[in-house]
Design an enzyme around this catalytic site. Structure first.
Site, PDB file in Angstrom:
ATOM      1  N   GLN A 119      49.164  23.785   5.697  1.00 14.49           N
ATOM      2  CA  GLN A 119      48.105  23.786   6.706  1.00 14.49           C
ATOM      3  C   GLN A 119      46.741  23.573   6.021  1.00 14.49           C
ATOM      4  OE1 GLN A 119      50.671  26.608   7.116  1.00 14.49           O
ATOM      5  NE2 GLN A 119      51.658  24.803   7.925  1.00 14.49           N
TER       6      GLN A 119
ATOM      7  N   LYS B 108      51.328  14.570  -1.324  1.00 14.56           N
ATOM      8  CA  LYS B 108      51.128  13.460  -2.257  1.00 14.56           C
ATOM      9  C   LYS B 108      50.494  13.948  -3.557  1.00 14.56           C
ATOM     10  CE  LYS B 108      48.225   9.926  -3.721  1.00 14.56           C
ATOM     11  NZ  LYS B 108      47.627   8.617  -3.721  1.00 14.56           N
TER      12      LYS B 108
ATOM     13  N   ASP C  16      47.105  18.339   6.795  1.00 18.49           N
ATOM     14  CA  ASP C  16      47.448  16.919   6.613  1.00 18.49           C
ATOM     15  C   ASP C  16      46.439  16.167   5.746  1.00 18.49           C
ATOM     16  OD1 ASP C  16      49.578  17.439   8.323  1.00 18.49           O
ATOM     17  OD2 ASP C  16      48.430  16.875  10.101  1.00 18.49           O
TER      18      ASP C  16
ATOM     19  N   LYS D 192      42.408   9.342   1.303  1.00 19.51           N
ATOM     20  CA  LYS D 192      42.265   8.400   2.416  1.00 19.51           C
ATOM     21  C   LYS D 192      40.925   7.680   2.435  1.00 19.51           C
ATOM     22  CE  LYS D 192      45.671   9.109   5.412  1.00 19.51           C
ATOM     23  NZ  LYS D 192      46.472   9.489   6.556  1.00 19.51           N
ATOM     24  N   SER D 193      40.314   7.532   1.254  1.00 14.59           N
ATOM     25  CA  SER D 193      39.052   6.792   1.146  1.00 14.59           C
ATOM     26  C   SER D 193      39.271   5.357   1.612  1.00 14.59           C
ATOM     27  CB  SER D 193      38.577   6.754  -0.304  1.00 14.59           C
ATOM     28  OG  SER D 193      38.927   7.924  -0.968  1.00 14.59           O
ATOM     29  N   ASP D 194      40.473   4.832   1.363  1.00 14.98           N
ATOM     30  CA  ASP D 194      40.801   3.453   1.748  1.00 14.98           C
ATOM     31  C   ASP D 194      40.740   3.230   3.252  1.00 14.98           C
ATOM     32  OD1 ASP D 194      43.095   5.303   1.398  1.00 14.98           O
ATOM     33  OD2 ASP D 194      44.216   3.714   2.402  1.00 14.98           O
TER      34      ASP D 194
ATOM     35  N   ALA E 263      54.644  22.808   8.388  1.00 19.30           N
ATOM     36  CA  ALA E 263      54.107  21.860   7.411  1.00 19.30           C
ATOM     37  C   ALA E 263      54.956  20.593   7.382  1.00 19.30           C
ATOM     38  CB  ALA E 263      54.110  22.500   6.027  1.00 19.30           C
ATOM     39  N   GLY E 264      54.289  19.470   7.142  1.00 15.72           N
ATOM     40  CA  GLY E 264      54.992  18.211   6.873  1.00 15.72           C
ATOM     41  C   GLY E 264      54.224  17.555   5.741  1.00 15.72           C
ATOM     42  N   HIS E 265      54.785  17.577   4.551  1.00 14.60           N
ATOM     43  CA  HIS E 265      54.091  17.063   3.364  1.00 14.60           C
ATOM     44  C   HIS E 265      54.763  15.762   2.930  1.00 14.60           C
ATOM     45  CE1 HIS E 265      52.378  21.303   2.259  1.00 14.60           C
ATOM     46  NE2 HIS E 265      52.053  20.899   3.470  1.00 14.60           N
ATOM     47  N   THR E 266      53.988  14.682   2.961  1.00 12.14           N
ATOM     48  CA  THR E 266      54.547  13.350   2.715  1.00 12.14           C
ATOM     49  C   THR E 266      54.328  12.908   1.275  1.00 12.14           C
ATOM     50  OG1 THR E 266      53.812  12.867   4.961  1.00 12.14           O
ATOM     51  CG2 THR E 266      54.612  11.000   3.659  1.00 12.14           C
TER      52      THR E 266
ATOM     53  N   THR F 237      46.957  28.757  12.712  1.00 18.56           N
ATOM     54  CA  THR F 237      48.335  29.134  12.445  1.00 18.56           C
ATOM     55  C   THR F 237      48.381  30.644  12.175  1.00 18.56           C
ATOM     56  OG1 THR F 237      50.355  28.521  11.260  1.00 18.56           O
ATOM     57  CG2 THR F 237      48.309  28.601   9.949  1.00 18.56           C
TER      58      THR F 237
ATOM     59  N   ARG G 116      47.232  12.217  15.819  1.00 20.81           N
ATOM     60  CA  ARG G 116      46.214  13.156  15.335  1.00 20.81           C
ATOM     61  C   ARG G 116      44.858  12.764  15.902  1.00 20.81           C
ATOM     62  NH1 ARG G 116      48.372  12.467   9.256  1.00 20.81           N
ATOM     63  NH2 ARG G 116      50.157  13.890   9.343  1.00 20.81           N
TER      64      ARG G 116
ATOM     65  N   LYS H 279      48.242  16.917   0.864  1.00 24.42           N
ATOM     66  CA  LYS H 279      48.628  17.907  -0.146  1.00 24.42           C
ATOM     67  C   LYS H 279      49.918  17.501  -0.856  1.00 24.42           C
ATOM     68  CE  LYS H 279      48.552  21.011   3.131  1.00 24.42           C
ATOM     69  NZ  LYS H 279      47.882  20.272   4.236  1.00 24.42           N
TER      70      LYS H 279
HETATM   71  P1  GDP Z   1      49.879  17.060   3.950  1.00 20.49           P
HETATM   72  O1  GDP Z   1      50.450  17.819   5.087  1.00 20.49           O
HETATM   73  O2  GDP Z   1      48.551  17.576   3.505  1.00 20.49           O
HETATM   74  O3  GDP Z   1      50.839  16.899   2.793  1.00 20.49           O
HETATM   75  O4  GDP Z   1      49.596  15.587   4.508  1.00 20.49           O
HETATM   76  P2  GDP Z   1      50.597  14.716   5.432  1.00 20.49           P
HETATM   77  O5  GDP Z   1      51.685  14.194   4.592  1.00 20.49           O
HETATM   78  O6  GDP Z   1      50.946  15.441   6.671  1.00 20.49           O
HETATM   79  O7  GDP Z   1      49.602  13.578   5.902  1.00 20.49           O
HETATM   80  C1  GDP Z   1      48.940  12.767   5.003  1.00 20.49           C
HETATM   81  C2  GDP Z   1      49.336  11.307   5.299  1.00 20.49           C
HETATM   82  O8  GDP Z   1      48.455  10.437   4.631  1.00 20.49           O
HETATM   83  C3  GDP Z   1      50.722  10.959   4.781  1.00 20.49           C
HETATM   84  O9  GDP Z   1      51.275   9.980   5.605  1.00 20.49           O
HETATM   85  C4  GDP Z   1      50.440  10.395   3.394  1.00 20.49           C
HETATM   86  O10 GDP Z   1      51.437   9.475   2.973  1.00 20.49           O
HETATM   87  C5  GDP Z   1      49.144   9.672   3.641  1.00 20.49           C
HETATM   88  N1  GDP Z   1      48.201   9.601   2.500  1.00 20.49           N
HETATM   89  C6  GDP Z   1      47.939  10.525   1.546  1.00 20.49           C
HETATM   90  N2  GDP Z   1      46.912  10.106   0.771  1.00 20.49           N
HETATM   91  C7  GDP Z   1      46.519   8.913   1.258  1.00 20.49           C
HETATM   92  C8  GDP Z   1      45.477   8.009   0.920  1.00 20.49           C
HETATM   93  O11 GDP Z   1      44.682   8.199   0.001  1.00 20.49           O
HETATM   94  N3  GDP Z   1      45.366   6.863   1.676  1.00 20.49           N
HETATM   95  C9  GDP Z   1      46.208   6.603   2.725  1.00 20.49           C
HETATM   96  N4  GDP Z   1      46.017   5.476   3.399  1.00 20.49           N
HETATM   97  N5  GDP Z   1      47.191   7.446   3.078  1.00 20.49           N
HETATM   98  C10 GDP Z   1      47.326   8.589   2.360  1.00 20.49           C
HETATM   99  P1  IMO Z   2      50.475  20.672   6.876  1.00 19.88           P
HETATM  100  O1  IMO Z   2      50.951  21.643   5.824  1.00 19.88           O
HETATM  101  C1  IMO Z   2      48.392  20.043  10.645  1.00 19.88           C
HETATM  102  C2  IMO Z   2      48.657  23.230  13.602  1.00 19.88           C
HETATM  103  C3  IMO Z   2      49.408  22.952  14.877  1.00 19.88           C
HETATM  104  C4  IMO Z   2      48.666  23.853  15.844  1.00 19.88           C
HETATM  105  C5  IMO Z   2      48.365  25.080  14.989  1.00 19.88           C
HETATM  106  C6  IMO Z   2      49.364  26.208  15.135  1.00 19.88           C
HETATM  107  O2  IMO Z   2      51.373  19.511   7.060  1.00 19.88           O
HETATM  108  O3  IMO Z   2      49.055  20.307   6.647  1.00 19.88           O
HETATM  109  P2  IMO Z   2      51.875  26.588  14.355  1.00 19.88           P
HETATM  110  O4  IMO Z   2      53.086  25.728  14.484  1.00 19.88           O
HETATM  111  O5  IMO Z   2      51.495  26.907  12.958  1.00 19.88           O
HETATM  112  O6  IMO Z   2      51.942  27.807  15.223  1.00 19.88           O
HETATM  113  O7  IMO Z   2      50.681  25.696  14.966  1.00 19.88           O
HETATM  114  O8  IMO Z   2      48.359  24.626  13.645  1.00 19.88           O
HETATM  115  N1  IMO Z   2      49.418  23.001  12.357  1.00 19.88           N
HETATM  116  C7  IMO Z   2      49.201  21.965  11.543  1.00 19.88           C
HETATM  117  N2  IMO Z   2      48.374  20.914  11.667  1.00 19.88           N
HETATM  118  N3  IMO Z   2      49.142  20.187   9.538  1.00 19.88           N
HETATM  119  C8  IMO Z   2      49.961  21.255   9.385  1.00 19.88           C
HETATM  120  O9  IMO Z   2      50.623  21.510   8.240  1.00 19.88           O
HETATM  121  C9  IMO Z   2      50.051  22.182  10.440  1.00 19.88           C
HETATM  122  N4  IMO Z   2      50.763  23.310  10.634  1.00 19.88           N
HETATM  123  C10 IMO Z   2      50.361  23.801  11.805  1.00 19.88           C
HETATM  124  O10 IMO Z   2      49.318  21.609  15.241  1.00 19.88           O
HETATM  125  O11 IMO Z   2      47.440  23.266  16.193  1.00 19.88           O
HETATM  126 MG    MG Z   3      51.179  17.483   7.004  1.00 19.81          MG
END
Ligand code: GDP
Ligand code: IMO
Ligand code: MG
Length: 420
Positions: A221, A18, A13, A328-330, A39-42, A236, A302, A16
């Protein structure tokens, strides 16, 4: 040509999705190489917000090829949901998304096995996303798995055979489950998958390199969740590090170019397991509130804490990072002081190398920095950074020996500063 890799240096999280979206215009091809719908990529742009689970984050720019490579585990049910959702919003992917025949399938019984295994562990559960990741990779390495290419011939028979094995295992857990709904979804998901072009992605990607095309590999991850080097067993089931990109795509190590390592200006973790710099106080709450730190896949809050340089150095080493990206420096703007862990104290011993295990009595040793008390979210150029942020960046660069080339100051595509 070489493949550039972008991967997380913490517990996932890091932002990635973004940043892959921001870098996509520079590349012809974007590919996922490991992980699955855990994974959850926003991504945010033009007042739209998307969370991608199976699909690479390069799909929103026209003319780009997106590939789900062999190292990924793909859930047809979640895949269909994502495809339908994107189509309803006007994004049609059939001519720009290709899927490796060698990617393994996550089946309904994998999800049930994941849930049953977690339930049986009680307090020691991993905190898995319950997407069936562990059981699907177990079937892959146990040589039982079904692959995307298997949907083309006798899939029902192959599925029935594996399901029977799984149901025997589930019985051992004494776990109640209902497959019917999942199975209806599976059929529809497989039909959706059949509408896509299934490829030998290792050939395709290597051909693209020969043709001079540029490729960006998108990690899922983070390094501290890597199956070999993360905080085992709270990890994972795939290799999230750069080496995983080679096996996850069929790309030789010598063909890896830039390695972008992405990290938050602080740390978060979702799920169980050790987290040396975790905060249980107001500071941690404030990071969660300001950073909207709730899981993109599961919605779980989280855990938050200060930046951990011991862990970050370890991640830079394991991945051979050539450029750093800080996000996320902000979020730290409202803090009077900002801390960074530079070492760990375990009893009377101080260590600065990430150890075999992170014991309960581990105490981080902190260095403090003055905070940057201004809103960064509208900043457009590096020259506008407050001195305190520039000092923080310089300190991290000197400790990590790698330049921080991108600083993210908000979730939107536009809130991205590329440093000179
Ligand atoms: P990923 O799994 O690495 O793609 O990250 P996620 O999407 O799970 O989580 C990152 C969160 O932070 C998302 O809600 C993004 O929209 C948000 N985000 C990414 N970069 C920034 C940043 O520089 N500042 C803030 N405030 N939010 C950010
Ligand atoms: P992105 O790509 C954050 C964590 C789970 C758990 C451990 C094992 O969005 O960064 P799993 O479902 O893989 O068996 O879970 O890994 N986990 C993540 N934490 N971001 C993720 O993906 C994750 N994918 C798995 O919370 O602790
Ligand atoms: Mg994520």
């Amino acid at each position: 040509m070489k493949v550039d890799v972008l991967l997380g240096l913490q517990w996932g999280d890091e932002g990635k999705g973004k940043v892959v979206d921001v870098l996509t215009p520079k590349y012809d091809v974007i590919t996922r190489f490991q992980g699955g719908p855990n994974a959850g990529h926003t991504l945010e742009f033009d007042n739209l917000k998307f969370i991608l689970h199976n699909i690479p984050s390069g799909i929103f720019h026209p003319g780009k090829i997106n590939i789900i490579s062999n190292g990924v585990v793909l859930d047809p049910i979640i895949f269909k949901r994502e495809i339908d959702n994107l189509r309803n919003k006007g994004f049609h992917l059939r001519d720009k998304l290709f899927i490796s025949k060698k990617a393994h399938l996550i089946l309904p019984t994998h999800r049930i096995l994941d849930a049953a295994s977690e339930a049986s562990k009680g307090d020691t559960k991993i905190g898995s996303t319950l997407k069936g990741i562990g059981p699907a990779y177990m079937d892959k390495t146990g040589r039982n798995g079904l692959r995307v290419g298997d949907i083309m011939l006798n899939f029902d028979a192959k599925y029935a055979q594996l399901k029977e094995k799984h149901e025997k295992l589930i019985k051992m857990y004494d776990f109640e489950y209902d497959l019917a709904e999942y199975e209806a979804g599976l059929k529809e998901g497989i039909e959706t998958l059949k509408q896509f072009t299934l490829i030998d992605s290792e050939h395709k990607l290597n051909d693209y390199l020969l043709q001079g095309k540029t490729i960006l590999a998108e990690g899922a991850q983070g390094t501290l969740l890597d199956i070999d080097f993360g905080s085992y067993p709270f990890v994972t089931s795939s290799n999230t590090i750069c080496a995983g990109a080679c096996t996850g795509m069929g790309i030789a190590p010598g063909k890896i170019g830039e390695v972008y390592g992405i990290f938050k200006a602080y740390c978060t973790r979702v799920g169980s397991g050790p987290f040396p710099t975790e905060l249980f106080d107001e500071d941690g709450e404030r990071m969660r509130d300001q950073g909207h730190e709730f899981g993109s896949t599961t919605g779980r809050p989280r855990r938050c804490g200060w930046l951990d340089l011991v862990a970050l150095k370890y991640s830079v080493m394991l991945n051979g990072v050539t450029q750093l990206i800080m996000t996320k420096s902000d979020v730290l703007s409202s803090f009077k002081t900002v801390k960074v862990a530079t070492a760990y104290k375990i009893g009377d011993t101080t260590i600065d190398k990430f150890p075999f295990e992170l014991p309960q009595n581990l105490q981080p040793v902190y260095k403090e920095f003055p905070g940057w008390d201004i809103n960064l979210t509208a900043i457009k150029r590096e020259e506008e950074f407050p001195d305190q942020l520039s000092n923080y960046i310089s300190y991290l660069e000197s400790e990590l020996n790698v330049p921080i080339t991108i600083v993210s100051v908000g979730p939107d595509r536009e809130q991205t500063i590329v440093r000179k």
